[in-house]
Structure formats: structure tokens, C-alpha cells
Design an enzyme around this catalytic site. Structure first.
Site, PDB file in Angstrom:
ATOM      1  N   LEU A  38       0.820  -1.219   0.000  1.00  0.00           N
ATOM      2  CA  LEU A  38       0.000   0.000   0.000  1.00  0.00           C
ATOM      3  C   LEU A  38       0.852   1.266   0.000  1.00  0.00           C
ATOM      4  O   LEU A  38       1.943   1.308   0.587  1.00  0.00           O
ATOM      5  CB  LEU A  38      -0.926  -0.016   1.219  1.00  0.00           C
ATOM      6  N   HIS A  39       0.336   2.286  -0.663  1.00  0.00           N
ATOM      7  CA  HIS A  39       1.018   3.583  -0.712  1.00  0.00           C
ATOM      8  C   HIS A  39      -0.002   4.687  -0.471  1.00  0.00           C
ATOM      9  O   HIS A  39      -1.193   4.418  -0.255  1.00  0.00           O
ATOM     10  CB  HIS A  39       1.759   3.755  -2.043  1.00  0.00           C
ATOM     11  N   HIS A  42      -3.463   4.566  -2.133  1.00  0.00           N
ATOM     12  CA  HIS A  42      -4.469   3.677  -1.510  1.00  0.00           C
ATOM     13  C   HIS A  42      -5.066   4.345  -0.266  1.00  0.00           C
ATOM     14  O   HIS A  42      -6.270   4.279  -0.035  1.00  0.00           O
ATOM     15  CB  HIS A  42      -3.828   2.345  -1.085  1.00  0.00           C
ATOM     16  N   GLY A 189      -8.562   4.229  -7.980  1.00  0.00           N
ATOM     17  CA  GLY A 189      -7.757   5.394  -8.365  1.00  0.00           C
ATOM     18  C   GLY A 189      -7.889   5.650  -9.863  1.00  0.00           C
ATOM     19  O   GLY A 189      -8.211   4.745 -10.630  1.00  0.00           O
ATOM     20  N   LYS A 190      -7.601   6.902 -10.241  1.00  0.00           N
ATOM     21  CA  LYS A 190      -7.687   7.247 -11.662  1.00  0.00           C
ATOM     22  C   LYS A 190      -6.309   7.265 -12.324  1.00  0.00           C
ATOM     23  O   LYS A 190      -6.192   7.683 -13.465  1.00  0.00           O
ATOM     24  CB  LYS A 190      -8.309   8.632 -11.801  1.00  0.00           C
ATOM     25  N   ASP A 192      -4.464   4.787 -13.243  1.00  0.00           N
ATOM     26  CA  ASP A 192      -4.654   3.946 -14.420  1.00  0.00           C
ATOM     27  C   ASP A 192      -6.044   4.296 -14.958  1.00  0.00           C
ATOM     28  O   ASP A 192      -7.050   3.695 -14.573  1.00  0.00           O
ATOM     29  CB  ASP A 192      -4.570   2.466 -14.040  1.00  0.00           C
TER      30      ASP A 192
HETATM   31  O1  PAF Z   1      -5.267  -1.337  -9.510  1.00  0.00           O
HETATM   32  C1  PAF Z   1      -5.040  -2.410  -8.904  1.00  0.00           C
HETATM   33  O2  PAF Z   1      -4.338  -2.445  -7.872  1.00  0.00           O
HETATM   34  C2  PAF Z   1      -5.625  -3.712  -9.425  1.00  0.00           C
HETATM   35  O3  PAF Z   1      -5.668  -3.733 -10.827  1.00  0.00           O
HETATM   36  C3  PAF Z   1      -7.003  -4.049  -8.855  1.00  0.00           C
HETATM   37  C4  PAF Z   1      -8.064  -3.007  -9.245  1.00  0.00           C
HETATM   38  C5  PAF Z   1      -6.906  -4.150  -7.341  1.00  0.00           C
HETATM   39  C6  PAF Z   1      -7.506  -5.392  -9.392  1.00  0.00           C
HETATM   40  O4  PAF Z   1      -6.645  -6.425  -9.095  1.00  0.00           O
END
Ligand code: PAF
Length: 286
Positions: A38-39, A42, A189-190, A192
Site C-alpha cells: 500500500l502507498h 491507496h 484510483g484514476k 490507471d
Molecule cells: O489497480 C489495482 O491495484 C488492481 O488492478 C485491482 C483493481 C486491485 C484489481 O486487481
């Protein structure tokens, strides 16, 4: 400063049971899906979820379905204990960490994971997962899993070109997580952007058929058989199979033939082996 310790749930039935128990007490649930390590991104999603729901579930699952066989999952960074510490430091904390070992169906009698040498290699339990056992791209490994959720147009460009299995893996695992946790809200998150848009589209497609029926009702179509047909046709033509599509009174939950009081349109549909549910209240009175 350490705050409350989250409950760690590894079993999907246990997870669903927890969610349903909380919802029956009138609590709302926010889900933040992650692959761990986690960062700050998150943590900011968790803080946003706190503004919207009473309880927070963070899933930590490195999803083999979104990695191709050439991508080495064993090198994906992980620090489960560190993640828990970070979650305990979030104001308001997190209620549950859902940390399943495996979310894919494998053929009967097959091991839950096969490493590069073909030997059996289950992950360890709660705590630091043993990465050597995680397989990339479960389908190509021939382990029996063959049902995928795809958002066909949006998955084609950009990252989809260089990582052809990535988005179907993401859409599939997110659908699984929705079915297990049954959250009121899920946060993504946006960063990606393509992934964010694909997940949004997937959730919208089933909801849209209900909205179509609601508009028809608001425009005077109060015959429930006609309204149900609209939704059934939309779901069928999207490749789904209706489990049920019921228009029921909001109070008594009894099926109605014609809308005369507030109703709710409830739907459950199968897409492959995945069952999605949704509902929409229609508050017109005749
Ligand atoms: O963005 C991510 O960390 C992953 O693609 C997700 C949405 C948890 C699905 O495994």
C-alpha cells in the site's frame, strides 16, 4: 500512531457473511480493492471511502488473472505486515482486510497453484504470502478457469495492446470482489485511467437496462410484464442470462403486475459463471 487493528478474513464465504451481517444492521460498506504494498494513493482512497460509508473493507489480493505468463508474479512487491501497520495508522482505521488465497476456480482435484516446475505450491495463510506459488494468467496454465468478464471496446487500446490479458483479468477479479463483498461503494484510483473507465463501464451496463425501464415507467408504461421484457432483452443481448427480474412493492416485496405505488425493480443475471445483482427504486404513483 497505531489505531484499531482490522479483522483479517481469508475465506470468501466468511467475507460475504460478515458483509451481510453488517448490512442487516443498517451499515453501509465501502470497498477499496488493492494488490497490497500500500502507498499514499491507496490511503487517500480509504479516506474518501470513509466519507461515504460506515465500514471499510480493503482487499489485498495479487490477481494472477491480470498477469500474462511472461510477467513474473513472484517479483510483485509485497509487505502484508507493513500494509496492516499502514492501515492501522489511517484515521478511523479499516474494519476488514480481505486477503483471499485464491479467487479462481480450478479443475476438480487440481492444486490451487502450480509453480514454474509444475509442483504444488499453495500460498501460506494470513501474513506474508508465499509468492513462488502464485501463477500468472490462470487460463494459459490450463488450471480449469475459463470464464472472463470483458469490456471489449475499452480494453483494446493503450495498455491493452501491450498487456492483452490485463483488463479482462482486472474486470474479472473486480466482479468477483463485488460479488463477495457486496459493497455499497467501491473506490478506484484514476492513475490507471483506462482501468478506472473499464470498471465504471462494467458496473454501468447492468444498471443502464434498469434505468431504461425506470424512464419507460416514468413516461407512462406501468405494465410490469412490458417493463420486465425491456430489461430481459437488454441483458440477453449483452450476453447475460436472467436469474430473476422482478418488480416488487417497496414495502411488502410482493410482485406487482402494474405500478400503482413505489416499487423496486430487482434483477440478478448470470454472465458466464458470474452472477451480478442490482436494483432500482421506481417512485411513481398512479
Ligand atoms: O489497480 C489495482 O491495484 C488492481 O488492478 C485491482 C483493481 C486491485 C484489481 O486487481
Amino acid at each position: 500512531m497505531a489505531g484499531k487493528e482490522p479483522e483479517i478474513i481469508t475465506d470468501k464465504n466468511q467475507m460475504r457473511k460478515w458483509s451481510r451481517a453488517m448490512r442487516s444492521q443498517g451499515k453501509t460498506i465501502g470497498l477499496v480493492p488493492t494488490m497490497g504494498y500500500l502507498h499514499e494513493g491507496h490511503i487517500s482512497l480509504i479516506k474518501e471511502a470513509h466519507k461515504r460509508t460506515n465500514l471499510i473493507v480493503v482487499s489485498v489480493y495479487v490477481n494472477p488473472g491480470q498477469f500474462s505468463p511472461t510477467e513474473d508474479l513472484s517479483t510483485y512487491p509485497s509487505d502484508f505486515h507493513g500494509d496492516i501497520q499502514k492501515l492501522m495508522a489511517v484515521p478511523g482505521g479499516v474494519d476488514v482486510v480481505f486477503h483471499p488465497h485464491n479467487l479462481y476456480d480450478y479443475a476438480e482435484g487440481k492444486p490451487t497453484g502450480i509453480n514454474n516446475n509444475g509442483s504444488n505450491c499453495e500460498n501460506s495463510g494470513v501474513g506474508e504470502p508465499e509468492r513462488k506459488g502464485v501463477v500468472s494468467c490462470v487460463e494459459e496454465r490450463g488450471l480449469g478457469h475459463e470464464t472472463w468478464v470483458r469490456v471489449e471496446r475499452l480494453e483494446k487500446g493503450m495498455c491493452g495492446k501491450s498487456r492483452p490479458v490485463f483488463f479482462r483479468g482486472v474486470a474479472t477479479v473486480v466482479t468477483k470482489l463485488f460479488n463477495i463483498v457486496e459493497p455499497d461503494v467501491a473506490m478506484f484510483g484514476k492513475k490507471d485511467y483506462q482501468q478506472w473507465r473499464i470498471i465504471q463501464r462494467m458496473a454501468l451496463s447492468i444498471n443502464r437496462s434498469l434505468s431504461g425501464a425506470k424512464s419507460a415507467a416514468e413516461n407512462g408504461q406501468v405494465n410490469c410484464r412490458e417493463l420486465r421484457n425491456l430489461v430481459i432483452q437488454a441483458v440477453n443481448s449483452a450476453g447475460g442470462r436472467i436469474d430473476y427480474a422482478e418488480i416488487v412493492d417497496q414495502e411488502t416485496l410482493e410482485a406487482v403486475e402494474e405500478i400503482q405505488s413505489p416499487v423496486v425493480f430487482c434483477i440478478a443475471a448470470w454472465f458466464g459463471k458470474v452472477r451480478l445483482i442490482d436494483n432500482l427504486e421506481i417512485n411513481i404513483s398512479k
